[in-house]
Design a protein around this motif. Structure first.
Motif, PDB file in Angstrom:
ATOM      1  N   ILE A 186      49.521  48.837  41.706  1.00  0.00           N
ATOM      2  CA  ILE A 186      48.246  48.068  41.050  1.00  0.00           C
ATOM      3  C   ILE A 186      46.998  48.551  41.879  1.00  0.00           C
ATOM      4  O   ILE A 186      45.939  48.248  41.226  1.00  0.00           O
ATOM      5  N   LEU A 192      44.763  46.127  35.045  1.00  0.00           N
ATOM      6  CA  LEU A 192      45.965  45.799  35.261  1.00  0.00           C
ATOM      7  C   LEU A 192      46.582  44.801  34.262  1.00  0.00           C
ATOM      8  O   LEU A 192      45.965  43.855  33.913  1.00  0.00           O
ATOM      9  N   SER A 194      49.559  42.495  32.277  1.00  0.00           N
ATOM     10  CA  SER A 194      50.864  41.610  32.669  1.00  0.00           C
ATOM     11  C   SER A 194      51.023  40.690  31.795  1.00  0.00           C
ATOM     12  O   SER A 194      49.980  40.081  31.085  1.00  0.00           O
ATOM     13  N   SER A 199      52.193  37.698  36.107  1.00  0.00           N
ATOM     14  CA  SER A 199      50.888  37.657  37.089  1.00  0.00           C
ATOM     15  C   SER A 199      51.207  36.988  38.405  1.00  0.00           C
ATOM     16  O   SER A 199      50.860  37.108  39.534  1.00  0.00           O
ATOM     17  N   ILE A 213      43.879  40.212  44.264  1.00  0.00           N
ATOM     18  CA  ILE A 213      44.281  41.028  43.017  1.00  0.00           C
ATOM     19  C   ILE A 213      43.163  41.560  42.365  1.00  0.00           C
ATOM     20  O   ILE A 213      42.820  42.894  41.926  1.00  0.00           O
ATOM     21  N   LEU A 214      42.278  40.574  41.948  1.00  0.00           N
ATOM     22  CA  LEU A 214      41.209  41.021  41.074  1.00  0.00           C
ATOM     23  C   LEU A 214      40.091  41.837  41.853  1.00  0.00           C
ATOM     24  O   LEU A 214      39.670  42.761  41.300  1.00  0.00           O
ATOM     25  N   VAL A 217      41.562  45.594  41.484  1.00  0.00           N
ATOM     26  CA  VAL A 217      41.435  46.067  39.957  1.00  0.00           C
ATOM     27  C   VAL A 217      40.345  46.092  39.433  1.00  0.00           C
ATOM     28  O   VAL A 217      39.534  45.220  39.571  1.00  0.00           O
ATOM     29  N   THR A 219      39.789  45.291  35.792  1.00  0.00           N
ATOM     30  CA  THR A 219      40.103  44.322  34.890  1.00  0.00           C
ATOM     31  C   THR A 219      41.400  43.784  34.820  1.00  0.00           C
ATOM     32  O   THR A 219      42.318  44.739  34.955  1.00  0.00           O
ATOM     33  N   GLN A 220      41.756  42.402  34.908  1.00  0.00           N
ATOM     34  CA  GLN A 220      43.015  42.007  34.825  1.00  0.00           C
ATOM     35  C   GLN A 220      43.384  41.280  33.456  1.00  0.00           C
ATOM     36  O   GLN A 220      42.648  40.380  33.089  1.00  0.00           O
ATOM     37  N   THR A 222      45.848  39.561  30.892  1.00  0.00           N
ATOM     38  CA  THR A 222      46.983  38.655  31.260  1.00  0.00           C
ATOM     39  C   THR A 222      47.530  38.043  30.028  1.00  0.00           C
ATOM     40  O   THR A 222      46.597  37.223  29.044  1.00  0.00           O
TER      41      THR A 222
END
Length: 327
Positions: A186, A192, A194, A199, A213-214, A217, A219-220, A222
């Motif tokens: 990742i 990303l 999920s 997540s 995590i953010l 990456v 853009t996350q 979810t």
């Protein structure tokens, strides 16, 4: 520009149990679990995360490139995908293994028991992206979905080395992957994907906080099931959108793949993240209302009507110009 979708290629064996799994489970005896369920029907369908996404992209008028490994029994499946706009010319065909198989039973509450036989999927680690890119052109994105773990890692590392923008979608492999593998898959992703449970699993296994995590990456995204979707970006307002309206859930397998296909199609159209999530939710609605992951159909008018119904006329007017390629 091309859109490469790497991931498992499989057939799905889908069964339905009329009761509830929970009624047959004794919590104190789970270490001695041995149960059998009399199922009501069996559907054998095309599946695998990469073809599922490619099919959805093809239905929306795009020409995705399927990247993965299959067995010699892939011939009929290849013909189906090619008829629906998918470039299958770069699928690796194993000379010794069958195409992977997903076997899943769903109960009346939509709970599932599933098994997965990887088969030819193990040869995904032998696929190099650069020769594919040389033929199809520089990728707008390379989506790296659940697949042979070594193959996922190889594709991720190659994207970093060659500067291909990549999307991390480890999904089912999160349950089996250790923290070091997940961190490598990742870190540096443009997007990303999920679901909500995944997540939290990513946070637990990587040891990274949600904020860290953010930061790693771009853009996350979810998915929240019936509650819709959440999109996070560093130092940007959170985007939270509801699921599509008036959905009659029948079978959930492949819903996440359809959402990703719709989201990526809209990103390729250039209509922005909010519209992308809305298109993804509408496409996902078609899948949850159908048994099988690639059995849904719609016209441009029908799809647009659902966008309008769920998200309003402005959303529909933004999407409409991009649906002209739908057959």
């Amino acid at each position: 520009m091309s859109l490469l979708i790497a991931g498992s290629i499989a057939t799905d064996h889908l069964m339905t149990f009329g009761g509830k799994f929970a009624d047959s489970l004794v919590v104190e005896q789970l270490d001695k679990l041995s149960v059998s369920f009399l199922v009501e029907d069996l559907e054998i369908r095309r599946g695998g995360v990469a073809p599922n996404m490619c099919f959805g992209l093809g239905r929306l008028g795009l020409k995705p490139v399927l990247v993965g490994a299959a067995g010699e029994d892939f011939a009929d499946y290849r013909s189906w995908l090619e008829r629906h706009g998918v470039d299958c010319s770069h699928v690796r065909i194993s000379d010794s293994r069958h195409t992977a198989r997903f076997v899943c039973t769903t109960d009346s509450t939509m709970a599932q028991f599933a098994s997965f036989y990887p088969g030819a999927m193990a040869e995904a680690r032998l696929i190099e992206l650069e020769p594919i890119v040389a033929e199809v052109g520089e990728p707008e994105y390379v989506l790296i979905g659940a697949d042979d773990p070594d193959g996922m890692l190889r594709h991720t590392e190659e994207c970093r080395q060659r500067g291909y923008p990549f999307i991390a979608d480890p999904s089912q492999q999160l349950a089996f992957g250790e923290g070091d593998l997940i961190r490598q898959l990742i870190d540096g992703a443009t997007i990303l994907f999920s679901n909500e449970y995944e997540s939290h699993m990513i946070e637990k296994k990587t040891g990274w906080s949600a904020e860290e995590i953010l930061s790693r990456v771009g853009t996350q995204v979810t998915t929240l099931g019936a509650e819709g979707v959440q999109i996070l970006r560093a130092s940007q307002p959170t985007i939270t959108l509801p699921a599509a309206k008036n959905v009659t859930a029948l079978e959930p397998t492949g819903v996440g793949d359809a959402f990703r296909a719709g989201f990526l199609a809209a990103i390729a159209w250039g209509v922005g993240l909010e519209r992308a999530a809305q298109v993804g939710c509408v496409l996902a609605a078609y899948v949850v209302e159908t048994v099988g992951t690639q059995e849904y159909t719609f016209t441009a008018e029908q799809f647009l009507a659902r966008v309008d119904e769920s998200y309003g006329p402005e959303a529909a007017s933004n999407v409409a110009p991009h649906l002209t390629a739908i057959s």
